[in-house]
Design an enzyme around this catalytic site. Structure first.
Site, PDB file in Angstrom:
ATOM      1  N   ILE A 106       0.843  -1.204   0.000  1.00  0.00           N
ATOM      2  CA  ILE A 106       0.000   0.000   0.000  1.00  0.00           C
ATOM      3  C   ILE A 106       0.876   1.252   0.000  1.00  0.00           C
ATOM      4  CG2 ILE A 106      -1.813   1.277   1.220  1.00  0.00           C
ATOM      5  CD1 ILE A 106      -2.652  -1.443   2.488  1.00  0.00           C
ATOM      6  N   LEU A 146      13.012  -2.141   4.425  1.00  0.00           N
ATOM      7  CA  LEU A 146      13.147  -3.161   3.381  1.00  0.00           C
ATOM      8  C   LEU A 146      13.223  -4.556   3.989  1.00  0.00           C
ATOM      9  CD1 LEU A 146      15.516  -1.485   0.713  1.00  0.00           C
ATOM     10  CD2 LEU A 146      13.017  -1.453   0.847  1.00  0.00           C
ATOM     11  N   ALA A 200       4.330   1.609   7.915  1.00  0.00           N
ATOM     12  CA  ALA A 200       5.284   0.514   8.157  1.00  0.00           C
ATOM     13  C   ALA A 200       4.719  -0.432   9.202  1.00  0.00           C
ATOM     14  CB  ALA A 200       6.614   1.080   8.632  1.00  0.00           C
ATOM     15  N   THR A 208      -6.185  -1.080  10.551  1.00  0.00           N
ATOM     16  CA  THR A 208      -6.924  -2.121   9.848  1.00  0.00           C
ATOM     17  C   THR A 208      -8.292  -2.374  10.477  1.00  0.00           C
ATOM     18  OG1 THR A 208      -6.891  -4.500   9.385  1.00  0.00           O
ATOM     19  CG2 THR A 208      -5.648  -3.785  11.294  1.00  0.00           C
ATOM     20  N   ASP A 209      -9.208  -2.936   9.686  1.00  0.00           N
ATOM     21  CA  ASP A 209     -10.508  -3.310  10.258  1.00  0.00           C
ATOM     22  C   ASP A 209     -10.390  -4.501  11.204  1.00  0.00           C
ATOM     23  OD1 ASP A 209     -10.051  -5.304   8.368  1.00  0.00           O
ATOM     24  OD2 ASP A 209     -11.942  -5.037   7.290  1.00  0.00           O
ATOM     25  N   GLU A 210      -9.260  -5.230  11.135  1.00  0.00           N
ATOM     26  CA  GLU A 210      -9.141  -6.454  11.954  1.00  0.00           C
ATOM     27  C   GLU A 210      -9.138  -6.163  13.447  1.00  0.00           C
ATOM     28  OE1 GLU A 210      -6.448  -9.446  10.692  1.00  0.00           O
ATOM     29  OE2 GLU A 210      -6.815  -9.068   8.573  1.00  0.00           O
ATOM     30  N   TYR A 241      -1.370 -10.308  15.040  1.00  0.00           N
ATOM     31  CA  TYR A 241      -1.276  -9.143  14.150  1.00  0.00           C
ATOM     32  C   TYR A 241      -2.283  -8.074  14.561  1.00  0.00           C
ATOM     33  CZ  TYR A 241      -2.493  -6.231  10.111  1.00  0.00           C
ATOM     34  OH  TYR A 241      -2.794  -5.161   9.308  1.00  0.00           O
ATOM     35  N   ALA A 255      -3.916  -7.734  17.317  1.00  0.00           N
ATOM     36  CA  ALA A 255      -3.663  -7.237  18.680  1.00  0.00           C
ATOM     37  C   ALA A 255      -2.566  -6.178  18.652  1.00  0.00           C
ATOM     38  CB  ALA A 255      -3.274  -8.388  19.597  1.00  0.00           C
ATOM     39  N   LYS A 266      -1.788  -4.242  16.074  1.00  0.00           N
ATOM     40  CA  LYS A 266      -2.309  -3.021  15.438  1.00  0.00           C
ATOM     41  C   LYS A 266      -3.239  -2.273  16.401  1.00  0.00           C
ATOM     42  CE  LYS A 266      -1.839  -1.759  11.717  1.00  0.00           C
ATOM     43  NZ  LYS A 266      -0.790  -0.900  11.061  1.00  0.00           N
ATOM     44  N   HIS A 295      -9.353 -17.903  13.037  1.00  0.00           N
ATOM     45  CA  HIS A 295      -9.739 -17.272  11.762  1.00  0.00           C
ATOM     46  C   HIS A 295     -11.020 -16.441  11.904  1.00  0.00           C
ATOM     47  CE1 HIS A 295      -9.978 -18.118   7.132  1.00  0.00           C
ATOM     48  NE2 HIS A 295      -9.912 -16.836   7.416  1.00  0.00           N
TER      49      HIS A 295
HETATM   50  P1  NAD Z   1       3.396  -4.710   3.520  1.00  0.00           P
HETATM   51  O1  NAD Z   1       3.756  -5.848   4.397  1.00  0.00           O
HETATM   52  O2  NAD Z   1       3.234  -4.928   2.060  1.00  0.00           O
HETATM   53  O3  NAD Z   1       4.486  -3.544   3.679  1.00  0.00           O
HETATM   54  C1  NAD Z   1       5.016  -3.165   4.918  1.00  0.00           C
HETATM   55  C2  NAD Z   1       6.203  -2.272   4.664  1.00  0.00           C
HETATM   56  O4  NAD Z   1       6.720  -1.862   5.934  1.00  0.00           O
HETATM   57  C3  NAD Z   1       7.356  -2.965   3.930  1.00  0.00           C
HETATM   58  O5  NAD Z   1       7.863  -2.124   2.931  1.00  0.00           O
HETATM   59  C4  NAD Z   1       8.389  -3.195   5.009  1.00  0.00           C
HETATM   60  O6  NAD Z   1       9.721  -3.212   4.534  1.00  0.00           O
HETATM   61  C5  NAD Z   1       8.131  -2.010   5.923  1.00  0.00           C
HETATM   62  N1  NAD Z   1       8.587  -2.257   7.311  1.00  0.00           N
HETATM   63  C6  NAD Z   1       8.326  -3.348   8.071  1.00  0.00           C
HETATM   64  N2  NAD Z   1       8.936  -3.224   9.269  1.00  0.00           N
HETATM   65  C7  NAD Z   1       9.570  -2.013   9.258  1.00  0.00           C
HETATM   66  C8  NAD Z   1      10.362  -1.311  10.213  1.00  0.00           C
HETATM   67  N3  NAD Z   1      10.626  -1.830  11.422  1.00  0.00           N
HETATM   68  N4  NAD Z   1      10.840  -0.093   9.889  1.00  0.00           N
HETATM   69  C9  NAD Z   1      10.578   0.447   8.654  1.00  0.00           C
HETATM   70  N5  NAD Z   1       9.863  -0.185   7.714  1.00  0.00           N
HETATM   71  C10 NAD Z   1       9.350  -1.405   8.002  1.00  0.00           C
HETATM   72  O7  NAD Z   1       2.085  -4.073   4.157  1.00  0.00           O
HETATM   73  P2  NAD Z   1       0.797  -3.462   3.460  1.00  0.00           P
HETATM   74  O8  NAD Z   1      -0.142  -4.550   3.130  1.00  0.00           O
HETATM   75  O9  NAD Z   1       1.222  -2.494   2.421  1.00  0.00           O
HETATM   76  O10 NAD Z   1       0.176  -2.660   4.711  1.00  0.00           O
HETATM   77  C11 NAD Z   1       0.607  -1.346   5.007  1.00  0.00           C
HETATM   78  C12 NAD Z   1      -0.131  -0.855   6.227  1.00  0.00           C
HETATM   79  O11 NAD Z   1      -1.524  -0.875   5.991  1.00  0.00           O
HETATM   80  C13 NAD Z   1       0.095  -1.704   7.476  1.00  0.00           C
HETATM   81  O12 NAD Z   1       0.171  -0.848   8.584  1.00  0.00           O
HETATM   82  C14 NAD Z   1      -1.137  -2.582   7.548  1.00  0.00           C
HETATM   83  O13 NAD Z   1      -1.423  -2.943   8.878  1.00  0.00           O
HETATM   84  C15 NAD Z   1      -2.195  -1.648   6.979  1.00  0.00           C
HETATM   85  N6  NAD Z   1      -3.330  -2.283   6.311  1.00  0.00           N
HETATM   86  C16 NAD Z   1      -3.131  -3.216   5.345  1.00  0.00           C
HETATM   87  C17 NAD Z   1      -4.227  -3.762   4.668  1.00  0.00           C
HETATM   88  C18 NAD Z   1      -4.067  -4.774   3.562  1.00  0.00           C
HETATM   89  O14 NAD Z   1      -5.065  -5.330   3.099  1.00  0.00           O
HETATM   90  N7  NAD Z   1      -2.867  -5.062   3.088  1.00  0.00           N
HETATM   91  C19 NAD Z   1      -5.519  -3.349   5.017  1.00  0.00           C
HETATM   92  C20 NAD Z   1      -5.672  -2.400   6.048  1.00  0.00           C
HETATM   93  C21 NAD Z   1      -4.567  -1.870   6.666  1.00  0.00           C
HETATM   94  O1  DAU Z   2      -8.712  -6.682   6.729  1.00  0.00           O
HETATM   95  C1  DAU Z   2      -7.519  -6.000   6.531  1.00  0.00           C
HETATM   96  C2  DAU Z   2      -6.373  -6.982   6.591  1.00  0.00           C
HETATM   97  O2  DAU Z   2      -6.445  -7.767   5.420  1.00  0.00           O
HETATM   98  C3  DAU Z   2      -5.012  -6.311   6.720  1.00  0.00           C
HETATM   99  O3  DAU Z   2      -4.944  -5.625   7.928  1.00  0.00           O
HETATM  100  C4  DAU Z   2      -3.891  -7.348   6.654  1.00  0.00           C
HETATM  101  O4  DAU Z   2      -2.635  -6.711   6.655  1.00  0.00           O
HETATM  102  C5  DAU Z   2      -4.056  -8.143   5.380  1.00  0.00           C
HETATM  103  O5  DAU Z   2      -3.086  -9.173   5.343  1.00  0.00           O
HETATM  104  C6  DAU Z   2      -5.451  -8.743   5.278  1.00  0.00           C
HETATM  105  O6  DAU Z   2      -5.655  -9.799   6.243  1.00  0.00           O
HETATM  106  P1  DAU Z   2      -6.376 -11.173   5.874  1.00  0.00           P
HETATM  107  O7  DAU Z   2      -5.935 -12.198   6.826  1.00  0.00           O
HETATM  108  O8  DAU Z   2      -7.831 -10.978   5.686  1.00  0.00           O
HETATM  109  O9  DAU Z   2      -5.733 -11.401   4.399  1.00  0.00           O
HETATM  110  P2  DAU Z   2      -5.147 -12.697   3.673  1.00  0.00           P
HETATM  111  O10 DAU Z   2      -4.892 -12.313   2.254  1.00  0.00           O
HETATM  112  O11 DAU Z   2      -4.047 -13.332   4.441  1.00  0.00           O
HETATM  113  O12 DAU Z   2      -6.390 -13.697   3.698  1.00  0.00           O
HETATM  114  C7  DAU Z   2      -7.642 -13.359   3.111  1.00  0.00           C
HETATM  115  C8  DAU Z   2      -8.601 -14.506   3.387  1.00  0.00           C
HETATM  116  O13 DAU Z   2      -8.170 -15.659   2.661  1.00  0.00           O
HETATM  117  C9  DAU Z   2      -8.620 -14.927   4.862  1.00  0.00           C
HETATM  118  O14 DAU Z   2      -9.945 -15.302   5.206  1.00  0.00           O
HETATM  119  C10 DAU Z   2      -7.716 -16.152   4.900  1.00  0.00           C
HETATM  120  C11 DAU Z   2      -7.890 -16.766   3.516  1.00  0.00           C
HETATM  121  N1  DAU Z   2      -6.692 -17.474   2.990  1.00  0.00           N
HETATM  122  C12 DAU Z   2      -5.519 -16.792   2.955  1.00  0.00           C
HETATM  123  C13 DAU Z   2      -4.370 -17.405   2.481  1.00  0.00           C
HETATM  124  C14 DAU Z   2      -3.045 -16.667   2.462  1.00  0.00           C
HETATM  125  C15 DAU Z   2      -6.800 -18.769   2.514  1.00  0.00           C
HETATM  126  O15 DAU Z   2      -7.896 -19.376   2.505  1.00  0.00           O
HETATM  127  N2  DAU Z   2      -5.662 -19.378   2.048  1.00  0.00           N
HETATM  128  C16 DAU Z   2      -4.448 -18.759   2.018  1.00  0.00           C
HETATM  129  O16 DAU Z   2      -3.444 -19.391   1.599  1.00  0.00           O
END
Ligand code: NAD
Ligand code: DAU
Length: 378
Positions: free
Chosen positions: A14, A37, A84, A135-137, A184, A186, A188, A318
């Site tokens: 993101i 990184l 991050a 996050t919504d989690e 995770y 907890a 956040k 889950h």
């Molecule tokens: P990601 O895992 O793709 O990226 C995380 C980034 O943070 C990476 O570039 C990593 O190198 C950097 N990072 C990790 N530890 C670090 C540290 N100690 N110092 C500096 N940089 C560090 O994550 P994402 O999916 O892009 O999520 C970004 C943010 O959005 C997170 O805070 C996550 O909780 C939140 N979020 C993600 C989702 C989703 O669906 N992916 C949804 C809602 C919220």
């Molecule tokens: O809701 C926001 C969150 O969404 C973010 O805060 C997290 O950073 C992000 O990772 C994501 O969490 P989820 O656990 O929902 O995402 P994930 O892609 O890991 O899984 C999506 C759904 O798919 C979940 O119900 C678990 C399921 N799943 C996931 C994987 C990796 C499977 O069934 N098989 C798999 O191998």
């Protein structure tokens, strides 16, 4: 420069979209991408903007308080957009300490550095903002009172006309009690509390947003959508946790980046905004959509890869259903998702097929070991 902003985690999924949007849209802003990184951070995500004069990358750890403080002073930072984090639930189940360190202590380190720097300025907190991406989690899981799905009570322009179902009558609103279940979520939740405590205790201007599941280009293939696209391409099995009945609310990543832009500039200090796609899907339905899209785009026969679906042991703890009510953001700041889900999936599949070198690069090295460890014995 009009503003000087640190975007933490800007080399991740993101974060890279947020960095790109800000660097392109605001040439008079200085954008400093602070990223450690880790396995999830990748500078290839930002190749197209790396030479821009208003952009700087700094390799650093948000937990390194002294370095963060001196970076804020050096860059005269007035805004922080904090992304991050360790972000993968399955990794948090195996290694919760890393999540507490980065997500809790790392956030506290950024907050404390911002406080010391800003409180030492003559204008103190005026014109400053600490924007925390959550996050919504953190809200826990919702009941699935309607397993077959019912007409969603509220939709967006982007979701109307397509599948717009709700699988229960409750939704996450901004005032919902926190109830995280995974290490995770907890971690956040804890970081969110620290951010709000810095507002209440020190008067720091903060804003917090809680977003639903993102998908799109540059997502690391440990998360459902890119992992399954890659597995379908290579005809590897698709490990569906449980019966694939869990529900997530999906949002295209560029729509999240747009929401962050809107809230950074127009959000009210000390407020929370939920960001979601108005777009609930059962995992198994997303997976069927992915198989169809990949097979069609690769010219394979319809149904050719249906048998890759493999039901495996469920994820511990889950969460059954997430569904965001993001009407506050829509009514107060006018944001809405722009992309309908099926179109977003087509676009996302196209991107991963067109960027096979990116996928090969991130799945080389330690990735194979990660994959074997994560799915062994499931
Ligand atoms: P990601 O895992 O793709 O990226 C995380 C980034 O943070 C990476 O570039 C990593 O190198 C950097 N990072 C990790 N530890 C670090 C540290 N100690 N110092 C500096 N940089 C560090 O994550 P994402 O999916 O892009 O999520 C970004 C943010 O959005 C997170 O805070 C996550 O909780 C939140 N979020 C993600 C989702 C989703 O669906 N992916 C949804 C809602 C919220
Ligand atoms: O809701 C926001 C969150 O969404 C973010 O805060 C997290 O950073 C992000 O990772 C994501 O969490 P989820 O656990 O929902 O995402 P994930 O892609 O890991 O899984 C999506 C759904 O798919 C979940 O119900 C678990 C399921 N799943 C996931 C994987 C990796 C499977 O069934 N098989 C798999 O191998």
């Amino acid at each position: 420069m009009k503003r000087s902003i640190i975007i933490s985690g800007g080399a991740g999924f993101i974060g890279s979209h947020v960095v790109r949007l800000f660097v392109n849209k605001y040439p008079d802003y200085r954008i400093v991408n602070l990223d450690k990184l880790t396995y999830a951070g990748n500078l290839a995500n930002l190749k197209d903007i790396e030479d821009r004069p208003n952009y700087r990358f700094v390799k650093g750890d948000i937990c390194d308080f002294e370095s963060v403080l001196s970076l804020m002073r050096e860059e005269s930072v007035d805004g922080i957009i904090h992304l991050a984090a360790e972000s993968h639930v399955d990794r948090s189940i195996k290694d919760p300490f890393t999540f507490a360190r980065t997500n809790v202590l790392g956030t506290l380190s950024l907050l404390q550095a911002a406080r010391l720097y800003w409180e030492g300025l003559p204008e103190r907190y005026s014109g400053k903002l600490f924007y925390h991406i959550s996050t919504d989690e953190v809200y826990g899981a919702l009941e699935m009172t309607c397993p077959e799905g019912m007409e969603a009570p509220f939709t967006s322009g982007a979701s109307s006309g397509s599948h717009h179902l709700a699988y229960g009558s409750e939704f996450f609103t901004e005032d919902r009690k926190y109830s995280p279940h995974s290490p995770y979520s907890a971690s956040k939740a804890s970081s969110d509390h620290f951010v709000r405590a810095f507002h209440d205790t020190y008067g720091m201007p903060v804003v917090v947003t809680n977003c639903s599941n993102n998908y799109g280009p540059y997502q690391f293939p440990e998360k459902l959508i890119p992992l399954f696209i890659n597995n379908i391409v290579h005809r590897r099995s698709l490990p569906v946790y449980g019966r694939g009945e869990n529900v997530r609310d999906w949002l295209y990543v560029e729509d999240h980046a747009r929401a962050i832009d809107t809230i950074f500039h127009s959000g009210k200090v000390a407020e929370t905004y939920n960001i979601g796609g108005f777009n609930e899907w059962k995992n198994i339905d997303v997976i069927r959509l992915l198989i169809r899209a990949v097979d069609r785009q690769l010219g394979r026969a319809e149904g050719a890869d249906d048998d890759l679906v493999t039901f495996v042991t469920d994820r511990a703890g889950h969460d059954l259903r997430y569904a965001i009510d993001s009407r506050k953001l829509r009514s107060e700041l006018g944001w809405e998702p722009s992309l309908q889900f099926e179109e977003g999936i087509e676009r996302t599949v196209r991107w991963y097929l067109d960027n096979a070198a990116w996928m090969e690069n991130v799945t080389s090295g330690d990735y194979l070991k990660y994959y074997e460890d994560m799915y062994k014995g499931r």
